[in-house]
Write an enzyme that holds these catalytic residues in place. Sequence first.
Site, PDB file in Angstrom:
ATOM      1  N   GLU A  18       0.829  -1.221   0.000  1.00  0.00           N
ATOM      2  CA  GLU A  18       0.000   0.000   0.000  1.00  0.00           C
ATOM      3  C   GLU A  18       0.857   1.263   0.000  1.00  0.00           C
ATOM      4  O   GLU A  18       1.269   1.743   1.055  1.00  0.00           O
ATOM      5  CB  GLU A  18      -0.947   0.014   1.216  1.00  0.00           C
ATOM      6  CG  GLU A  18      -1.840   1.250   1.240  1.00  0.00           C
ATOM      7  CD  GLU A  18      -2.770   1.347   2.454  1.00  0.00           C
ATOM      8  OE1 GLU A  18      -2.639   0.541   3.378  1.00  0.00           O
ATOM      9  OE2 GLU A  18      -3.625   2.241   2.461  1.00  0.00           O
TER      10      GLU A  18
ATOM     11  N   LYS B  52      -2.346  -1.928  -3.311  1.00  0.00           N
ATOM     12  CA  LYS B  52      -3.416  -1.093  -2.728  1.00  0.00           C
ATOM     13  C   LYS B  52      -3.045   0.376  -2.911  1.00  0.00           C
ATOM     14  O   LYS B  52      -2.417   0.991  -2.044  1.00  0.00           O
ATOM     15  CB  LYS B  52      -3.586  -1.449  -1.241  1.00  0.00           C
ATOM     16  CG  LYS B  52      -4.595  -0.571  -0.505  1.00  0.00           C
ATOM     17  CD  LYS B  52      -4.997  -1.149   0.847  1.00  0.00           C
ATOM     18  CE  LYS B  52      -5.900  -0.196   1.612  1.00  0.00           C
ATOM     19  NZ  LYS B  52      -6.505  -0.757   2.799  1.00  0.00           N
TER      20      LYS B  52
HETATM   21  C1  5MM Z   1      -8.246   1.516   8.326  1.00  0.00           C
HETATM   22  O1  5MM Z   1      -7.155   2.419   8.428  1.00  0.00           O
HETATM   23  C2  5MM Z   1      -5.877   1.799   8.227  1.00  0.00           C
HETATM   24  C3  5MM Z   1      -4.966   1.953   9.382  1.00  0.00           C
HETATM   25  O2  5MM Z   1      -4.633   3.261   9.653  1.00  0.00           O
HETATM   26  P1  5MM Z   1      -3.659   3.630  10.926  1.00  0.00           P
HETATM   27  O3  5MM Z   1      -2.515   2.662  10.955  1.00  0.00           O
HETATM   28  O4  5MM Z   1      -3.255   5.031  10.608  1.00  0.00           O
HETATM   29  O5  5MM Z   1      -4.488   3.532  12.143  1.00  0.00           O
HETATM   30  C4  5MM Z   1      -5.274   2.279   6.895  1.00  0.00           C
HETATM   31  O6  5MM Z   1      -4.005   1.761   6.651  1.00  0.00           O
HETATM   32  C5  5MM Z   1      -6.177   1.812   5.822  1.00  0.00           C
HETATM   33  O7  5MM Z   1      -6.005   0.427   5.610  1.00  0.00           O
HETATM   34  C6  5MM Z   1      -5.962   2.496   4.494  1.00  0.00           C
HETATM   35  O8  5MM Z   1      -5.478   3.799   4.593  1.00  0.00           O
HETATM   36  C7  5MM Z   1      -7.277   2.516   3.730  1.00  0.00           C
HETATM   37  O9  5MM Z   1      -8.285   3.081   4.538  1.00  0.00           O
HETATM   38  P2  5MM Z   1      -9.243   4.171   3.902  1.00  0.00           P
HETATM   39  O10 5MM Z   1     -10.071   4.675   5.065  1.00  0.00           O
HETATM   40  O11 5MM Z   1      -8.360   5.224   3.295  1.00  0.00           O
HETATM   41  O12 5MM Z   1     -10.058   3.430   2.855  1.00  0.00           O
END
Ligand code: 5MM
Length: 335
Positions: free
Chosen positions: A175, A217
């Site tokens: 990602e 991703k």
């Molecule tokens: C769900 O949020 C994930 C974890 O974030 P933190 O480590 O900052 O707590 C994040 O990695 C997430 O998997 C991705 O950014 C995709 O989430 P979104 O909300 O952007 O679809």
Amino acid sequence: MSELNNIALKILEKGKGVLAADESTATMTKRLDSVNVQSTPQNRLLFRETLFSASSMTDCIGGVILFDETIKQISSKKNKIPELISKMGSIPGIKVDTGAKVLASSPDEKITEGLDGLRERLSEYYKLGAKFTKWRGVYSISKEYPSKLSIQANAHALARYSALVQECNMVPIVEPEVLMDGEHSANECYQKTSEVIKKCFEELILHKIDLSGIILKPNMILPGNKSKDKISNEEVAKLTLKCLESSVPSEVPGVAFLSGGQSEIEATENLNLINKYNNTKFIMSYSYGRALQQSALKFWGQNIQNLDGTQKIFNHRAKMNTLAAQGKWSKDLEV
Ligand code: 5MM
């Protein structure tokens, strides 16, 4: 077909996507604060197990990314969380980075950490039932950023992570998230995202990663959230496809987009158009956190006992995104 390729294809089969439920405790606390629910291990578990036992887990959600706390928790019906997910017909996965920290020598940027001791942690997660993993690199856009240093350093970390994950027989989700924050245009997002993704694959290839056994991703190509540049959803879809077509090697089986702060409907609509115009051989699906959970969380915050109602809202979003991952969604299905 390799075992890893099989897992990647299974996660993304028939329009299925990924539920990103891997918020760290700090992020989950922010999410729960926003709906006035106290962030305790029990409440974090209750919301999450409500989603994991919803019927859309069988038809729409091919995989769930868990956080370290959750993969070790036991549900109210006495199931281990990875077992609950597997029973529902989905595949458990785990976030294995330990977060984005200040990048020394470029303190306005971030480098994702977590490589120390990763081999040992991976073998523990594998024993707990994880079949895939996730690591997120974060990049911001401005005149001078992302710097060559952050692009290189994060790509290197993503590649070292991927090599360790495949050594442990799990599928790495790679990602690289180019953030939406800022005043940049969609064209700048296109240029920077292309550079970031190309460098990631350069490093993945150097580290001898089996590209047929990963899932990418990425972010979609969007103007910054403070930008004057407005583009149509059709343009978002076309630019996103153009970017991926020119920077992702053909061996990669699939792409699962992050939502990155888009509204639920926007994330669904853009994914739908991406699939309508998709002439590549890549599966184009979703790995959404906020865009799958937002409405369900809001409802649950006001109706904490109403688990059926919470699941109904989550099921609807999952279904809409699975339709979008096949180019079969339309706005009138949202009412
Ligand atoms: C769900 O949020 C994930 C974890 O974030 P933190 O480590 O900052 O707590 C994040 O990695 C997430 O998997 C991705 O950014 C995709 O989430 P979104 O909300 O952007 O679809």
